[in-house]
Design a protein around this motif. Sequence first.
Motif, mmCIF file in Angstrom:
data_model
loop_
_atom_site.group_PDB
_atom_site.id
_atom_site.type_symbol
_atom_site.label_atom_id
_atom_site.label_comp_id
_atom_site.label_asym_id
_atom_site.label_seq_id
_atom_site.Cartn_x
_atom_site.Cartn_y
_atom_site.Cartn_z
ATOM 1 N N LEU A 196 0.805 -1.219 0.000
ATOM 2 C CA LEU A 196 0.000 0.000 0.000
ATOM 3 C C LEU A 196 0.840 1.273 0.000
ATOM 4 O O LEU A 196 0.300 2.371 -0.125
ATOM 5 N N GLY A 197 2.153 1.123 0.152
ATOM 6 C CA GLY A 197 3.015 2.299 0.210
ATOM 7 C C GLY A 197 2.905 3.044 1.524
ATOM 8 O O GLY A 197 3.097 4.265 1.576
ATOM 9 N N VAL A 198 2.605 2.307 2.598
ATOM 10 C CA VAL A 198 2.467 2.893 3.937
ATOM 11 C C VAL A 198 3.643 2.438 4.801
ATOM 12 O O VAL A 198 4.052 1.279 4.752
ATOM 13 N N GLN A 199 4.174 3.355 5.579
ATOM 14 C CA GLN A 199 5.254 3.009 6.499
ATOM 15 C C GLN A 199 4.668 2.686 7.870
ATOM 16 O O GLN A 199 3.907 3.474 8.434
ATOM 17 N N LEU A 200 5.027 1.516 8.403
ATOM 18 C CA LEU A 200 4.566 1.151 9.740
ATOM 19 C C LEU A 200 5.515 1.716 10.784
ATOM 20 O O LEU A 200 6.732 1.615 10.659
ATOM 21 N N VAL A 201 4.945 2.320 11.801
ATOM 22 C CA VAL A 201 5.707 2.765 12.974
ATOM 23 C C VAL A 201 5.491 1.703 14.038
ATOM 24 O O VAL A 201 4.463 1.667 14.700
ATOM 25 N N GLU A 202 6.444 0.788 14.150
ATOM 26 C CA GLU A 202 6.279 -0.367 15.035
ATOM 27 C C GLU A 202 6.859 -0.077 16.407
ATOM 28 O O GLU A 202 8.014 0.328 16.540
ATOM 29 N N MET A 203 6.033 -0.310 17.422
ATOM 30 C CA MET A 203 6.425 -0.059 18.801
ATOM 31 C C MET A 203 6.360 -1.355 19.600
ATOM 32 O O MET A 203 5.314 -2.024 19.604
ATOM 33 N N ASN A 204 7.448 -1.708 20.238
ATOM 34 C CA ASN A 204 7.453 -2.898 21.086
ATOM 35 C C ASN A 204 6.852 -2.568 22.440
ATOM 36 O O ASN A 204 7.231 -1.581 23.085
ATOM 37 N N VAL A 205 5.903 -3.373 22.853
ATOM 38 C CA VAL A 205 5.198 -3.166 24.113
ATOM 39 C C VAL A 205 5.302 -4.442 24.938
ATOM 40 O O VAL A 205 4.991 -5.529 24.446
ATOM 41 N N SER A 206 5.735 -4.313 26.185
ATOM 42 C CA SER A 206 5.850 -5.482 27.058
ATOM 43 C C SER A 206 4.525 -5.801 27.737
ATOM 44 O O SER A 206 4.097 -6.953 27.784
ATOM 45 N N THR A 207 3.877 -4.764 28.271
ATOM 46 C CA THR A 207 2.610 -4.938 28.966
ATOM 47 C C THR A 207 1.698 -3.768 28.625
ATOM 48 O O THR A 207 2.131 -2.762 28.044
ATOM 49 N N MET A 208 0.439 -3.872 29.021
ATOM 50 C CA MET A 208 -0.491 -2.781 28.780
ATOM 51 C C MET A 208 -0.106 -1.532 29.565
ATOM 52 O O MET A 208 -0.538 -0.431 29.239
ATOM 53 N N ALA A 209 0.727 -1.684 30.582
ATOM 54 C CA ALA A 209 1.192 -0.526 31.340
ATOM 55 C C ALA A 209 2.053 0.386 30.479
ATOM 56 O O ALA A 209 2.229 1.569 30.789
ATOM 57 N N ASP A 210 2.608 -0.153 29.388
ATOM 58 C CA ASP A 210 3.455 0.638 28.490
ATOM 59 C C ASP A 210 2.648 1.414 27.455
ATOM 60 O O ASP A 210 3.216 2.108 26.613
ATOM 61 N N LEU A 211 1.335 1.291 27.511
ATOM 62 C CA LEU A 211 0.503 1.797 26.424
ATOM 63 C C LEU A 211 0.647 3.298 26.213
ATOM 64 O O LEU A 211 0.850 3.771 25.091
ATOM 65 N N ASP A 212 0.538 4.085 27.280
ATOM 66 C CA ASP A 212 0.600 5.538 27.120
ATOM 67 C C ASP A 212 1.948 5.994 26.572
ATOM 68 O O ASP A 212 2.009 6.872 25.710
ATOM 69 N N ALA A 213 3.014 5.389 27.060
ATOM 70 C CA ALA A 213 4.344 5.736 26.553
ATOM 71 C C ALA A 213 4.456 5.393 25.069
ATOM 72 O O ALA A 213 5.054 6.140 24.286
ATOM 73 N N ALA A 214 3.855 4.260 24.674
ATOM 74 C CA ALA A 214 3.900 3.861 23.272
ATOM 75 C C ALA A 214 3.117 4.829 22.406
ATOM 76 O O ALA A 214 3.549 5.182 21.292
ATOM 77 N N PHE A 215 1.980 5.291 22.890
ATOM 78 C CA PHE A 215 1.199 6.275 22.131
ATOM 79 C C PHE A 215 2.001 7.558 21.915
ATOM 80 O O PHE A 215 2.022 8.124 20.816
ATOM 81 N N LEU A 216 2.652 8.035 22.957
ATOM 82 C CA LEU A 216 3.445 9.253 22.840
ATOM 83 C C LEU A 216 4.584 9.078 21.847
ATOM 84 O O LEU A 216 4.881 9.975 21.041
ATOM 85 N N GLU A 217 5.232 7.910 21.893
ATOM 86 C CA GLU A 217 6.333 7.651 20.986
ATOM 87 C C GLU A 217 5.847 7.583 19.535
ATOM 88 O O GLU A 217 6.527 8.057 18.616
ATOM 89 N N CYS A 218 4.662 7.016 19.335
ATOM 90 C CA CYS A 218 4.092 6.961 17.988
ATOM 91 C C CYS A 218 3.874 8.355 17.429
ATOM 92 O O CYS A 218 4.168 8.633 16.254
ATOM 93 N N LYS A 219 3.341 9.233 18.250
ATOM 94 C CA LYS A 219 3.111 10.606 17.800
ATOM 95 C C LYS A 219 4.425 11.295 17.456
ATOM 96 O O LYS A 219 4.522 12.012 16.452
ATOM 97 N N ARG A 220 5.435 11.066 18.280
ATOM 98 C CA ARG A 220 6.741 11.685 18.015
ATOM 99 C C ARG A 220 7.330 11.156 16.711
ATOM 100 O O ARG A 220 8.066 11.864 16.022
ATOM 101 N N ALA A 221 7.004 9.899 16.389
ATOM 102 C CA ALA A 221 7.533 9.290 15.168
ATOM 103 C C ALA A 221 6.729 9.675 13.934
ATOM 104 O O ALA A 221 7.039 9.216 12.821
ATOM 105 N N GLY A 222 5.693 10.486 14.110
ATOM 106 C CA GLY A 222 4.937 10.975 12.976
ATOM 107 C C GLY A 222 3.767 10.114 12.538
ATOM 108 O O GLY A 222 3.193 10.344 11.466
ATOM 109 N N ALA A 223 3.379 9.133 13.342
ATOM 110 C CA ALA A 223 2.235 8.304 12.979
ATOM 111 C C ALA A 223 0.948 9.125 13.076
ATOM 112 O O ALA A 223 0.783 9.942 13.991
#
Length: 332
Positions: A196-223
Amino acid sequence: MNDRCWTRRSVLALPALFAPVGVSAQRTKAAASRRIGVLWLGTASTAFGPISREVLLRDSLRQLGWVEGRNLAIESRYLGDGVDPVRSVEELLAMNVDAIVAMGSPIALAVRHVTGPVPVVFVVFGDPVEFGLIDSLARPGGHLTGIYMPTAEHAGKRLALLRDAVPGTTRIAVFNFLDSRARLEARNTQAAARKLGVQLVEMNVSTMADLDAAFLECKRAGATALTVLTEPRTSVHLARVAERSLAHRLPSVAGYAGFAWLGGFMAYGADGGEGIRRAASFVARILDGARPADLPVEQSTRYVLALNIQTARKLGVRFPRAHVRYANVVIS
């Protein structure tokens, strides 16, 4: 999400929710009262459609001749955050239930070794063989059987729907859990992104406790959007994923049709209602004396595209006409 609007196709399909499954609704039972235990994800108030999960199960069983309060007792347990599924199963076993219904992959995985000989009917998203629940679809081989809803096969469709729904999207986030049981879906998502010509911003998550940090990192990465893999751990927290996606202004899609009812932007996946209805048919056969090992696991065949207009409005996104035209469910 107080007012819920259905498309014409969905309204016409509503009578099918209560159609008899496999046998006549007039069938009677001579057997003495039996008891089943049902383990649900979420809480008693969790809703994945206009008809509650509990009502749908009771109605489906009644159509098969098993009527709560007449020849059947139903013991329900709700597994929200912090509730131990093993303890809930032990409570049900102490009540001498004749069968247990595990509504969700995380539940089936948690209880598969603690139910002893008591039959278990599961409804899971993803391949139960890959999960280690059964030996094969045709010959489950133990005391578990039920319904599974393929998810990996439609990973590319979900990604394409999301890309087309959010103008200008070229970077889409995806959370990869360590030891994930959605490996095939993850690979299919990666392959679809390349096509599709889309770039995936892949975030490794250990537990659901990491969710908010992962969301912030996704935004910083331009997702600018998020695709949610049908990972068992995620399914326990669907409402939270939907809420955090909105808070971080990331339109999201998931393979759980109920995701949109919980506030998610969009969902494309197997119909959970069909899973509940088919689970009732398995329960009826087991109560009639069938062994789980002799009941081949069934694959869900009905898929639902669900759009949440209210969430889209909050995100400042308008669904394309094609999405609305082909949607089974539109929530507004």
